[in-house]
Enzyme design. Structure first.
Site, short mmCIF file in Angstrom:
data_model
loop_
_atom_site.label_atom_id
_atom_site.label_comp_id
_atom_site.label_asym_id
_atom_site.label_seq_id
_atom_site.Cartn_x
_atom_site.Cartn_y
_atom_site.Cartn_z
N CYS A 284 8.65 24.46 -14.24
CA CYS A 284 7.34 23.91 -13.92
C CYS A 284 7.53 22.67 -13.06
CB CYS A 284 6.55 23.59 -15.19
SG CYS A 284 7.01 22.05 -16.03
N CYS B 61 9.46 -12.20 -9.66
CA CYS B 61 9.76 -13.51 -9.07
C CYS B 61 9.86 -13.43 -7.55
CB CYS B 61 11.02 -14.11 -9.68
SG CYS B 61 12.46 -13.03 -9.59
N ARG C 155 -1.03 16.60 -9.23
CA ARG C 155 -0.06 17.70 -9.26
C ARG C 155 0.35 18.01 -10.70
NH1 ARG C 155 1.76 15.60 -4.05
NH2 ARG C 155 2.12 17.35 -2.63
N ARG D 86 -4.53 15.52 12.68
CA ARG D 86 -3.74 16.59 12.09
C ARG D 86 -4.54 17.50 11.16
NH1 ARG D 86 -3.42 11.95 9.69
NH2 ARG D 86 -3.48 11.76 7.44
N ASN E 227 -7.70 10.94 9.85
CA ASN E 227 -7.36 12.33 9.52
C ASN E 227 -7.41 13.26 10.72
OD1 ASN E 227 -9.40 11.99 6.55
ND2 ASN E 227 -7.25 11.52 6.78
N GLY F 294 -6.59 18.42 2.76
CA GLY F 294 -6.03 17.48 3.72
C GLY F 294 -5.23 18.20 4.78
N ASN G 296 -0.96 13.37 -4.40
CA ASN G 296 -0.59 12.42 -5.44
C ASN G 296 -0.02 13.17 -6.63
OD1 ASN G 296 -2.78 12.48 -7.82
ND2 ASN G 296 -3.79 12.91 -5.86
#
Length: 627
Positions: free
Chosen positions: A162, A177, A126, A63, A60, A30, A122
């Site tokens: 990590c 609600c 990862r 960039r 996309n 990306g 996401n």
């Protein structure tokens, strides 16, 4: 100054021979991934592999500079490969149009690389790459951007933290609600529309029911007194209103858009109006019928481009009803031969459906309506990326990769990019030291351990596997057995333990203090899980909690509980309640569904256990817009 000038010299001499022979894996093509690939190709790296599941979208192109208009709809990884070969035709580059979480990319696959570079959008992916690199003992460079902010982090087994050593901020959630009864912001209507998509075409979840919430405390004692119950199914025995199942309405051959529309935007709104307490201090909604909505036509500007008309313009109600009908027809076709659909921001009919339904509901509740572009950003949890930030972060990633190849770990501190600083005028800020691993991390600790608090008498094994082990503890294909008994209750082999899926945990011999041994063969990951009986007392309490703090339940206590299980609870049914009198809720991490986490503003904030929430109510920050 002497120390600072010495670092580049070490890099120049150490890396000169290492760069051409290094084998690198780039995960994600990306915004950041494109910049990383370009930098690697121009820096002398000659053996690169790239993997990405996504295809190129028109959004996309502003960039992700390896792609052009003619590439829209094609694989990001494949197109990135061809473009990079134009920069440097002498390098060897392999591209995979696939998900990194599939079984073919196991530990042995990761062991082939000298360094892995993450450019993901996401958290689930990862987490997975983090575990695979730990298992393969391969250095990982993690990176992300969010607007003008960014970060680069080095991860190495036995050297650093990590990726999962510190808890990440949970996704911002809203009371049920509010979503069902009293929306006040566009995001409330968008979440409602996504729930409606799942109700009609997805995997049904009672917690995502879009019908009016009669259990709303604010409307207690008042709900449904004057509702049009003759238009709904009624239980003849107790008079309680029963919700009409609408899933079949949408997928029937004799599908009637007017019937669905009037149910969700007419009858349900009239039912809400019967809850008089809800509207004493707020503006009441306005029920809307199919025929009235169709009559509300707004002509688009003659000068508007096609992209403006479809993506940037807020649709009229008439247009929304048209899109409502068209998108349902398309989704019906997509559903053929499948059990359910999964909502995807890049799937046009799914996005159109959510945009139309959210805007219709917004109109009913006098809330600002949004364009499809805006709905995609909010529903997809997207912060628009800044190309300059991506470029800066990608440059730092490649520089850090060179240091890692030279085993210069002492200079691989995490680096932050930020628009401004309260203490200096610097744009880049580095950690002072490399943080050691969290000894209580349930991923990279020598003996990973976690406490899970669930209602053992109501949670099914299937829910435990999906919601706890997979969604919250980030496993892909877990196997689980009850320690001390050797009974396998969850198997990654298809069909082997399906008979247990609908059984409650207590029915399987799990009680308060039971120990489960869980492992994921794909991730080469083993985890000890201590199950505690827990019952949500308030309406908004989470259905379960987890904590990696071993002090909440010591190993000695665990062993005592296991001995008690073997000695005094041979039948395994167990109804003992959790004894949590000494527990502090501050020590328990509430587990909810999560999205990509935002980069922190700098070293002073990164290590906080509870980072501040994003102030923008409409958006949840992510680490890289890979839209």
């Amino acid at each position: 100054m002497a120390t600072q000038s010495a670092v580049p010299v070490v890099l120049d001499t150490a890396v000169r021979d290492l760069v051409p022979t290094a084998k690198l894996l780039v995960v994600g093509a990306g915004g950041i991934g494109c910049e990383i690939l370009k930098n690697l190709a121009l820096s002398g790296f000659s053996d690169i592999e790239i993997i990405d599941l996504d295809t190129i979208d028109v959004s996309n192109l502003n960039r992700q500079f390896l792609f052009r208009k003619e590439h829209v709809g094609k694989s990001k990884a494949m197109v990135a490969k061809e473009t990079i070969l134009g920069y440097n035709p002498n390098i060897q580059i392999t591209a995979y149009h696939d998900s990194i979480t599939t079984s073919q990319y196991g530990v042995n696959f990761f062991k082939r690389f000298h360094v892995v570079l993450n450019a993901l959008d996401n958290r689930a992916a990862r987490n997975h790459v983090n575990r695979m690199c730990l298992a393969a003992d391969v250095p990982l460079i993690e990176s992300g951007t969010s607007g003008y902010s960014g970060q680069v982090e080095f991860i190495k087994k036995g050297v650093t933290q990590c990726y999962e050593c510190q808890p990440k901020p949970p996704q911002k959630t809203f009371p049920g609600c509010t979503i069902r009864n009293t929306p006040s912001e566009p995001v409330h209507c968008i979440v409602w529309a996504k729930h409606l998509f799942n109700q009609l075409f997805g995997e049904e979840d009672p917690d995502q029911d879009v019908s009016p919430d009669t259990a709303d405390p604010e409307a207690a004692g008042d709900a449904g007194k004057t509702a049009l119950v003759e238009e709904m199914d009624t239980n003849a025995q107790d008079g309680n209103v029963q919700r009409t199942s609408t899933k079949q309405w949408a997928v029937d051959i004799d599908y009637d858009p007017e019937k669905l529309f009037n149910k969700f935007f007419g009858d349900d709104i009239k039912y809400l109006l019967s809850m008089e307490n809800l509207w004493k201090s707020r503006k009441a909604p306005l029920p809307l019928s199919w025929s009235k909505a169709q009559a509300m036509i707004e002509e688009p500007s003659e000068n508007a481009s096609n992209i403006h008309r479809t993506d940037m313009q807020v649709w009229s109600l008439s247009k929304c009803t048209e899109i409502f009908d068209q998108s349902i027809a398309s989704l019906k076709k997509s559903l053929q031969g499948k059990s359910f659909l999964v909502w995807d921001k890049d799937d046009k009919p799914a996005l159109d459906f959510v945009t139309a339904c959210a805007n219709i509901r917004s109109y009913i509740f006098s809330i600002q309506q949004k364009s499809r572009f805006d709905v995609k950003s909010i529903a997809g949890n997207i912060i628009p990326a800044i190309a300059t930030t991506n470029a800066m972060v990608a440059g730092l990633v490649v520089l850090m990769a060179m240091r890692v190849l030279a085993n210069d770990f002492d200079h691989c501190q995490s680096i932050y990019v930020r628009q401004k600083s309260s203490v200096s005028n610097t744009v880049l800020m580095a950690e002072r030291v490399i943080e050691a691993a969290n000894p209580k991390c349930y991923v990279c600790a020598p003996q990973p351990f976690v406490n899970v608090y669930v209602n053992i008498n109501s949670m099914t094994l299937k829910d435990f596997e999906n919601e706890v082990l997979k969604k919250s503890l980030n496993m892909i294909a877990p196997d689980a057995l009850i320690d001390g008994k050797g009974i396998v209750i969850i198997s990654s082999d298809e069909g082997e333990t399906d008979v247990n899926n609908d059984k409650k945990l207590s029915e399987l011999g799990i009680f308060d203090g039971s120990i489960l041994k869980v492992d994921d063969f794909l991730q080469d990951y083993e985890l000890t899980v201590c199950v505690h009986d827990y019952e949500a007392k308030e309406k908004d309490d989470p259905p379960f909690k987890i904590s990696s703090d071993v002090e909440l339940k010591t190993i000695e206590e665990v062993n005592d509980a296991k001995n008690g299980e073997n000695n005094g609870n041979a039948n395994g049914s167990g109804d003992a309640k959790a004894q949590q009198d000494g527990d502090d809720d501050d020590d328990i991490a509430i587990v909810e569904s999560v999205v990509e986490d935002d980069p922190q503003e700098g070293p002073s904030k990164r290590r906080k256990m509870n980072p501040p929430e994003d102030e923008d109510d409409d958006l949840v920050l992510i680490e890289e817009d890979d839209d």
